[in-house]
Scaffold this motif. Structure first.
Motif, PDB file in Angstrom:
ATOM      1  N   THR A  15       0.906  -1.083  -0.126  1.00  0.00           N
ATOM      2  CA  THR A  15      -0.051   0.085   0.213  1.00  0.00           C
ATOM      3  C   THR A  15       0.924   1.231   0.111  1.00  0.00           C
ATOM      4  O   THR A  15       1.923   1.493   0.865  1.00  0.00           O
ATOM      5  N   PHE A  16       0.249   2.349  -0.878  1.00  0.00           N
ATOM      6  CA  PHE A  16       1.053   3.373  -0.993  1.00  0.00           C
ATOM      7  C   PHE A  16       0.225   4.586  -0.699  1.00  0.00           C
ATOM      8  O   PHE A  16      -0.738   4.460  -1.134  1.00  0.00           O
ATOM      9  N   GLU A  17       0.735   5.598   0.245  1.00  0.00           N
ATOM     10  CA  GLU A  17      -0.262   6.823   0.536  1.00  0.00           C
ATOM     11  C   GLU A  17       0.316   7.788   0.555  1.00  0.00           C
ATOM     12  O   GLU A  17       1.715   7.972   1.288  1.00  0.00           O
ATOM     13  N   MET A  18      -0.099   9.059  -0.010  1.00  0.00           N
ATOM     14  CA  MET A  18       0.614  10.265   0.305  1.00  0.00           C
ATOM     15  C   MET A  18      -0.154  11.163   1.402  1.00  0.00           C
ATOM     16  O   MET A  18      -1.542  11.498   1.036  1.00  0.00           O
ATOM     17  N   VAL A  19       0.730  11.695   2.105  1.00  0.00           N
ATOM     18  CA  VAL A  19      -0.175  12.300   3.471  1.00  0.00           C
ATOM     19  C   VAL A  19       0.255  13.856   3.537  1.00  0.00           C
ATOM     20  O   VAL A  19       1.251  14.106   3.257  1.00  0.00           O
ATOM     21  N   ASN A  20      -0.926  14.555   3.563  1.00  0.00           N
ATOM     22  CA  ASN A  20      -0.620  15.880   3.707  1.00  0.00           C
ATOM     23  C   ASN A  20      -0.058  16.260   5.170  1.00  0.00           C
ATOM     24  O   ASN A  20      -0.597  15.685   6.323  1.00  0.00           O
ATOM     25  N   LEU A  21       1.131  17.041   5.115  1.00  0.00           N
ATOM     26  CA  LEU A  21       1.873  16.977   6.394  1.00  0.00           C
ATOM     27  C   LEU A  21       1.316  18.236   7.690  1.00  0.00           C
ATOM     28  O   LEU A  21       1.901  18.075   8.406  1.00  0.00           O
ATOM     29  N   GLN A  22       0.399  18.739   6.944  1.00  0.00           N
ATOM     30  CA  GLN A  22      -0.183  19.629   7.908  1.00  0.00           C
ATOM     31  C   GLN A  22      -1.505  19.234   8.702  1.00  0.00           C
ATOM     32  O   GLN A  22      -1.711  19.536   9.678  1.00  0.00           O
ATOM     33  N   ASN A  23      -2.182  18.476   7.891  1.00  0.00           N
ATOM     34  CA  ASN A  23      -3.582  18.069   8.677  1.00  0.00           C
ATOM     35  C   ASN A  23      -3.778  16.589   8.531  1.00  0.00           C
ATOM     36  O   ASN A  23      -4.676  16.040   9.183  1.00  0.00           O
ATOM     37  N   GLY A  24      -2.781  15.878   8.128  1.00  0.00           N
ATOM     38  CA  GLY A  24      -2.824  14.417   7.986  1.00  0.00           C
ATOM     39  C   GLY A  24      -3.832  13.885   6.766  1.00  0.00           C
ATOM     40  O   GLY A  24      -4.040  12.563   6.832  1.00  0.00           O
ATOM     41  N   GLN A  25      -4.283  14.423   6.030  1.00  0.00           N
ATOM     42  CA  GLN A  25      -5.190  14.233   5.100  1.00  0.00           C
ATOM     43  C   GLN A  25      -4.361  13.261   4.166  1.00  0.00           C
ATOM     44  O   GLN A  25      -3.260  13.517   3.646  1.00  0.00           O
ATOM     45  N   ILE A  26      -5.045  12.061   3.569  1.00  0.00           N
ATOM     46  CA  ILE A  26      -4.279  11.266   2.737  1.00  0.00           C
ATOM     47  C   ILE A  26      -4.958  11.468   1.334  1.00  0.00           C
ATOM     48  O   ILE A  26      -6.173  11.624   0.976  1.00  0.00           O
ATOM     49  N   ILE A  27      -4.067  12.279   0.456  1.00  0.00           N
ATOM     50  CA  ILE A  27      -4.713  12.859  -0.658  1.00  0.00           C
ATOM     51  C   ILE A  27      -4.442  11.835  -1.768  1.00  0.00           C
ATOM     52  O   ILE A  27      -4.993  12.115  -3.194  1.00  0.00           O
ATOM     53  N   TRP A  28      -3.868  10.691  -1.618  1.00  0.00           N
ATOM     54  CA  TRP A  28      -3.628   9.701  -2.739  1.00  0.00           C
ATOM     55  C   TRP A  28      -3.288   8.362  -2.028  1.00  0.00           C
ATOM     56  O   TRP A  28      -2.627   8.340  -1.098  1.00  0.00           O
ATOM     57  N   SER A  29      -3.874   7.464  -2.783  1.00  0.00           N
ATOM     58  CA  SER A  29      -3.685   6.308  -2.002  1.00  0.00           C
ATOM     59  C   SER A  29      -3.759   5.145  -3.325  1.00  0.00           C
ATOM     60  O   SER A  29      -4.554   5.051  -4.203  1.00  0.00           O
ATOM     61  N   ASN A  30      -2.959   4.123  -3.294  1.00  0.00           N
ATOM     62  CA  ASN A  30      -2.952   2.937  -4.342  1.00  0.00           C
ATOM     63  C   ASN A  30      -2.127   1.785  -3.980  1.00  0.00           C
ATOM     64  O   ASN A  30      -1.569   1.820  -2.831  1.00  0.00           O
ATOM     65  N   TYR A  31      -2.499   0.870  -4.421  1.00  0.00           N
ATOM     66  CA  TYR A  31      -1.874  -0.653  -3.807  1.00  0.00           C
ATOM     67  C   TYR A  31      -1.448  -1.392  -4.969  1.00  0.00           C
ATOM     68  O   TYR A  31      -1.983  -1.337  -6.257  1.00  0.00           O
ATOM     69  N   TYR A  32      -0.483  -2.283  -4.805  1.00  0.00           N
ATOM     70  CA  TYR A  32       0.091  -3.080  -5.797  1.00  0.00           C
ATOM     71  C   TYR A  32      -0.174  -4.568  -4.992  1.00  0.00           C
ATOM     72  O   TYR A  32       0.334  -4.828  -4.130  1.00  0.00           O
ATOM     73  N   ASP A  33      -0.795  -5.679  -5.924  1.00  0.00           N
ATOM     74  CA  ASP A  33      -0.821  -6.828  -5.121  1.00  0.00           C
ATOM     75  C   ASP A  33      -0.314  -7.946  -6.095  1.00  0.00           C
ATOM     76  O   ASP A  33      -0.180  -8.018  -7.482  1.00  0.00           O
ATOM     77  N   LEU A  34       0.191  -9.138  -5.484  1.00  0.00           N
ATOM     78  CA  LEU A  34       0.908 -10.103  -6.205  1.00  0.00           C
ATOM     79  C   LEU A  34       0.529 -11.534  -5.510  1.00  0.00           C
ATOM     80  O   LEU A  34       0.455 -11.218  -4.267  1.00  0.00           O
ATOM     81  N   ARG A  35       0.313 -12.461  -5.885  1.00  0.00           N
ATOM     82  CA  ARG A  35       0.220 -13.700  -5.511  1.00  0.00           C
ATOM     83  C   ARG A  35       0.874 -14.609  -6.467  1.00  0.00           C
ATOM     84  O   ARG A  35       0.751 -14.899  -7.397  1.00  0.00           O
ATOM     85  N   LYS A  36       1.756 -15.685  -5.564  1.00  0.00           N
ATOM     86  CA  LYS A  36       2.680 -16.382  -6.092  1.00  0.00           C
ATOM     87  C   LYS A  36       2.653 -17.600  -5.441  1.00  0.00           C
ATOM     88  O   LYS A  36       2.353 -17.560  -4.170  1.00  0.00           O
ATOM     89  N   ALA A  37       2.867 -18.637  -6.137  1.00  0.00           N
ATOM     90  CA  ALA A  37       3.271 -20.138  -5.466  1.00  0.00           C
ATOM     91  C   ALA A  37       4.080 -20.951  -5.997  1.00  0.00           C
ATOM     92  O   ALA A  37       4.761 -20.686  -7.263  1.00  0.00           O
ATOM     93  N   ALA A  38       4.872 -21.432  -5.158  1.00  0.00           N
ATOM     94  CA  ALA A  38       6.126 -22.159  -5.674  1.00  0.00           C
ATOM     95  C   ALA A  38       6.510 -23.184  -4.535  1.00  0.00           C
ATOM     96  O   ALA A  38       6.030 -23.351  -3.460  1.00  0.00           O
TER      97      ALA A  38
END
Lengths: 210, 161
Positions: free
Chosen positions: A180-203
């Motif tokens: 998970t990636f999030e960009m946080v406003n350092l004045q008020n703590g607002q998360i102005i952008w979020s995204n995630y990357y997921d992967l599932r592997k078997a071995a």
């Protein structure tokens, strides 16, 4: 009895003749292979690998450039992208810096002034030089003195989490990662952008990540 | 005699019709006509390096998806590929890909953006992986880095290995 004495001699003689056959294998060793860093390599496991790092940082960088508060602001915002608030809570061993460094470098090169990047990880280095400068130990810098170091407007946060499953009979391992990636406003703590990357592997292979 | 032959013929025809009605198995969508897909494929000559000359390279035209992998060229179908501007002026490309097979496939794609002069305007994107369960579609999507510099694009698609 005579045959029993002859047998060790025969074995010794044949071993000697065989050792005489050994020669130097005068051929080149297996050369190091250069692999495409964007594709799966020869050694593959269930952890986060090079191609995943490239893919996720590229995806996040492109997505961040579509956020107007970051890429289209009238005054370029000061952004901190480092691993300080990027936690690894997964069962994978990984140096978090490989993700955040790549994201920062890609974003810095791509933004072309649309964002300003604050090197908070270099704060000690900057302060040390400022101290020397203020003490008059060094002089001749060409950049105008500032009251302090640059404050951040936004900072990257996030975490790596995972779910593991193992079949004890076959030894098959399955691992799902969510980064998970999030960009946080350092004045008020607002998360102005979020995204995630997921992967599932078997071995089944026993791969060690270091 | 004539009547009995006629009756048995009708009976046989009826039986066949009933049987065919029972045995008809509907193939689930999407059904890909690979011959028609191949016929629609139009390759274009790359920009020539010599003025007035012809390029020896034939490729997919710009603003399209090029399947660069033998192993999936007769398994995947690109239903649509489009682009639009994001609020910050970058270009978002999205392509809908259909898995025509009865088996799950892992595919990946990357995009090169070009400027108005058809020169690469930025580094090529990283391969982005996506999963295609049997007979389903999925969307590949990426954005450009540049804003006005991105005028054309070319998507390359291959199987994830």
């Amino acid at each position: 009895m005579r045959r029993a004495r002859a047998l060790p001699l025969l074995v010794l003689a044949s071993a000697f003749s065989l050792s005489a056959c050994q020669t130097v294998q005068n051929t080149a060793g297996t050369p190091t292979q250069y692999l495409d860093p964007g594709s799966s390599g020869v050694v593959r496991g269930v952890g986060i690998e090079g191609q995943d790092i490239r893919s996720m940082s590229d995806e996040m960088m492109r997505d961040l450039l579509t956020v107007p508060a970051l890429a289209n602001a009238s005054i370029s915002p000061n952004v901190i992208v480092d691993a300080e608030y990027f936690q690894n809570e997964s069962s994978s061993r990984i140096n978090k810096n490989i993700i955040t460094d790549r994201l920062r470098v890609d974003l810095n090169r791509a933004s072309r002034g649309r964002m300003q990047f604050v090197g908070r990880q270099y704060a000690d280095m900057v302060q040390s030089e400022r101290n020397l400068n203020q003490a008059g130990v060094v002089s001749g810098g060409t950049i105008a003195r500032t009251a302090g170091q640059l404050a951040g407007d936004y900072r990257l946060g996030g975490r790596i989490t995972s779910i593991d499953a193992r079949d004890p009979r076959s030894g098959m391992i399955e691992r799902t990662h969510q980064i998970t990636f999030e960009m946080v406003n350092l004045q008020n703590g607002q998360i102005i952008w979020s995204n995630y990357y997921d992967l599932r592997k078997a071995a089944q292979d026993d791969i060690i990540y270091r | 005699m004539k009547y009995s032959i006629l009756a048995s013929t009708l009976l046989l025809a009826g039986g066949v019709a009933v049987l065919s009605g029972c045995s008809q198995v509907q193939e689930p969508a999407g059904i890909c006509n690979m011959s028609a897909i191949a016929a629609q494929r139009q390759l274009a000559a790359a920009p020539s390096r010599v003025q007035g000359g012809e390029s020896p390279l034939l490729e997919m035209p710009l603003n399209s998806v090029s399947i660069t992998d033998y192993s999936v060229i007769n398994k995947l179908y690109v239903r649509t590929v489009n682009a639009r501007r994001t609020p910050t002026g970058t270009v978002e490309v999205y392509a809908q890909i259909i898995n025509c097979t009865d088996f799950p496939l892992n595919a990946e794609a990357r995009t090169q953006f070009y400027d108005a002069g058809q020169a690469p305007s930025e580094p090529i994107s990283a391969w982005k992986r996506f999963n295609l369960p049997a007979r389903t579609s999925n969307t590949y999507q990426t954005q450009s880095i540049g804003t006005q510099s991105a005028a054309f694009y070319m998507v390359e698609l291959r199987e994830t290995k």
